[in-house]
Design an enzyme around this catalytic site. Structure first.
Site, mmCIF file in Angstrom:
data_model
loop_
_atom_site.group_PDB
_atom_site.id
_atom_site.type_symbol
_atom_site.label_atom_id
_atom_site.label_comp_id
_atom_site.label_asym_id
_atom_site.label_seq_id
_atom_site.Cartn_x
_atom_site.Cartn_y
_atom_site.Cartn_z
ATOM 1 C CD GLU A 188 -3.109 0.982 0.568
ATOM 2 O OE1 GLU A 188 -3.383 -0.170 0.174
ATOM 3 O OE2 GLU A 188 -3.775 1.995 0.311
ATOM 4 C CG ASP A 189 1.306 2.878 3.231
ATOM 5 O OD1 ASP A 189 0.423 3.428 2.557
ATOM 6 O OD2 ASP A 189 1.125 2.426 4.370
#
Ligand code: MN
Length: 494
Positions: free
Chosen positions: A80-81
């Site tokens: 996600e990051d």
């Protein structure tokens, strides 16, 4: 900062000591991988992303989950990051870890839409509409997890987020707290994770209902102290009597968690004297036979309140919860709840399969009908299969919603459809008029053919034209009765 995170790392490393050499090496590799991937990323709270990953992994390791689950916790925010892709994770840590991380990334999309939160201006003003939406979100949560470990890691992740919620802006605090109470806690509860459920609720409660939280605390703090003092004496008295009879017991006393106390107080019109289990005594003895002996001894000392004896050992709750409960007029006539169980039953009630889901969900929430909870029974049946299954790997998979698809409208409403459903089904599920005026669809922001199958978690936007009418050939690719009937109605009259 550096010192505290070193301490955290050491704490975590000591929690994985019990793993095999090979597993330990894999975990250490994941630690290096995660800290490299998140290098330079700090959260609003000031701590690093890596330290958050470590917090989650520690909780998972404490629960004795598999090594793959510990590794997935360390990597849970990388896709996600950071620029890291699933393929890289698969190459480095294998397909199970990659699948778990994938599930965790997808679950991030399950959110309560802002428009549902108070002050209610939208159609969700009506509580039952809101309840239906969150119930569908709960199903979606379970369906998209596909693996019990994904759910448990997500619960641990949420707990860590709540522990640092203080640093976030108020709007976010409210959304996250509401989501936790309405989606995460009920699922934890149904999975028998009693301890998780209560902690999730208690961490959210002050953010969601600050005034009620203060009120409950003010009402109960003094009383809890008084009762605890009293139970301290009672505990020693019981321990001595049991020791004389040759029974080796352990006795804990435990105050009720704030949020469940709040709910109970609401039922009793805030009369705290009616909450007999505000602080309860929990007697743990080695065998089932001991449990019944203890019950006999307690009843010979103090009279039970009529109709309060519950034998969940002989007749376990549907979810497998086992314990004997009795409420007695103890010394000086103080009404006291005493629970008797074996250490095994105790562990299970806190973290395992058994929990209070049936009691708390069906009795407290009048809005929910038994039928809506059919899937809960399935979940419980599947739980008991896990319990008896030797092949744990197989049963960690969740197939219960394999024939359903859950997709979002751009506004965040969730629509529940059969597998193989298309944008046309989606449009009719929103409203007949939306289906009738449908001219196209965007799936995840890209124009898609109306015949495209919708996948779990897709965001579907229906393009409309008031002058447009349903087409005959839509009938070839609709899956729902509702769409078929509506299309037929119009096509036939032409
Ligand atoms: Mn996280």
């Amino acid at each position: 900062m550096a010192i505290s995170s070193d301490k955290k790392l050491n704490n975590f490393l000591s929690s994985i000591k019990k793993l095999s050499q090979n597993d330990k090496e894999r975990v250490v590799k994941a630690i290096e991988f995660s800290s490299r991937a998140h290098r330079g990323q700090t959260r609003i709270s000031g701590s690093t992303y890596f330290s958050h990953a470590l917090d989650v992994a520690k909780k998972i390791s404490d629960l004795n989950l598999t090594t793959d689950a510990i590794i997935a916790s360390l990597l849970h925010d990388t896709v996600e990051d950071t620029p890291i892709g699933l393929n890289e994770i698969k190459k480095e840590f294998g397909s199970v870890v990659a699948r778990l991380v994938d599930g965790l990334t997808k679950l991030d999309n399950i959110r309560i839409s802002k428009s549902w939160l108070p002050p209610f201006k939208t159609k969700y003003q009506q509580l039952d509409r809101y309840e239906k939406q969150v119930e569908t979100l709960r199903k979606m949560f379970v369906a998209m997890s596909r693996d019990i470990r994904v759910i448990i890691i997500k619960m641990a992740d949420r707990m860590c987020n709540l522990e640092t919620l203080y640093y976030l802006p108020k709007v976010k605090q409210t959304r996250i707290a509401q989501e936790t109470i309405d989606i995460y806690a009920p699922i934890a509860n149904r999975l028998g994770m009693g301890e998780f459920k209560c902690r999730l609720e208690d961490l959210s409660f002050p953010y969601l209902m600050p005034n009620e939280y203060k009120r409950v605390k003010k009402l109960a703090v003094q009383e809890i102290e008084t009762r605890t003092k009293y139970l301290k004496k009672l505990r020693i008295k019981i321990l001595n009597i049991l020791a004389q009879k040759g029974i080796n017991a352990e006795i804990k006393y435990r105050a009720k968690h704030w949020y469940s106390l709040y709910r109970k107080l609401k039922i009793h019109n805030l009369d705290i004297d009616k909450v007999y289990d505000l602080v309860a005594l929990r007697v743990m003895v080695p065998t089932v036979e001991d449990c019944y002996n203890v019950l006999g001894i307690i009843h010979s000392l103090w009279k039970p309140l009529p109709d309060t004896i519950k034998d969940y050992i002989a007749l376990p709750k549907i979810n497998g919860y086992q314990s004997i409960h009795t409420t007695v007029f103890a010394d000086h006539g103080v009404i006291t709840e005493i629970q008797i169980r074996t250490p095994d039953m105790d562990r299970q009630a806190e973290f395992g399969i058994a929990a209070h889901w049936y009691y708390s969900d069906t009795k407290v929430s009048r809005l929910m009908t038994k039928k809506q909870y059919a899937w809960v029974k399935e979940l419980m049946a599947w739980q008991s299969k896990i319990k008896s299954s030797k092949d744990l790997k197989q049963s960690l998979k969740i197939d219960m919603f394999c024939d359903r698809i859950f997709a979002f409208t751009p506004a965040g409403d969730v629509i529940d459809l059969p597998r193989g459903a298309t944008s046309i089904d989606f449009a009719y599920a929103i409203h007949t008029a939306v289906g009738n005026q449908c001219v196209g669809a965007k799936i995840n922001n890209k124009i898609a053919a109306l015949s495209t199958d919708i996948k779990n978690g897709d965001i579907v936007e229906i393009l409309k034209d008031k002058k447009s009418k349903p087409k005959q050939d839509w009938l070839k690719y609709v899956k729902t009765e509702q769409a078929r009937d509506s299309i037929n109605k119009i096509v036939k009259t032409r």
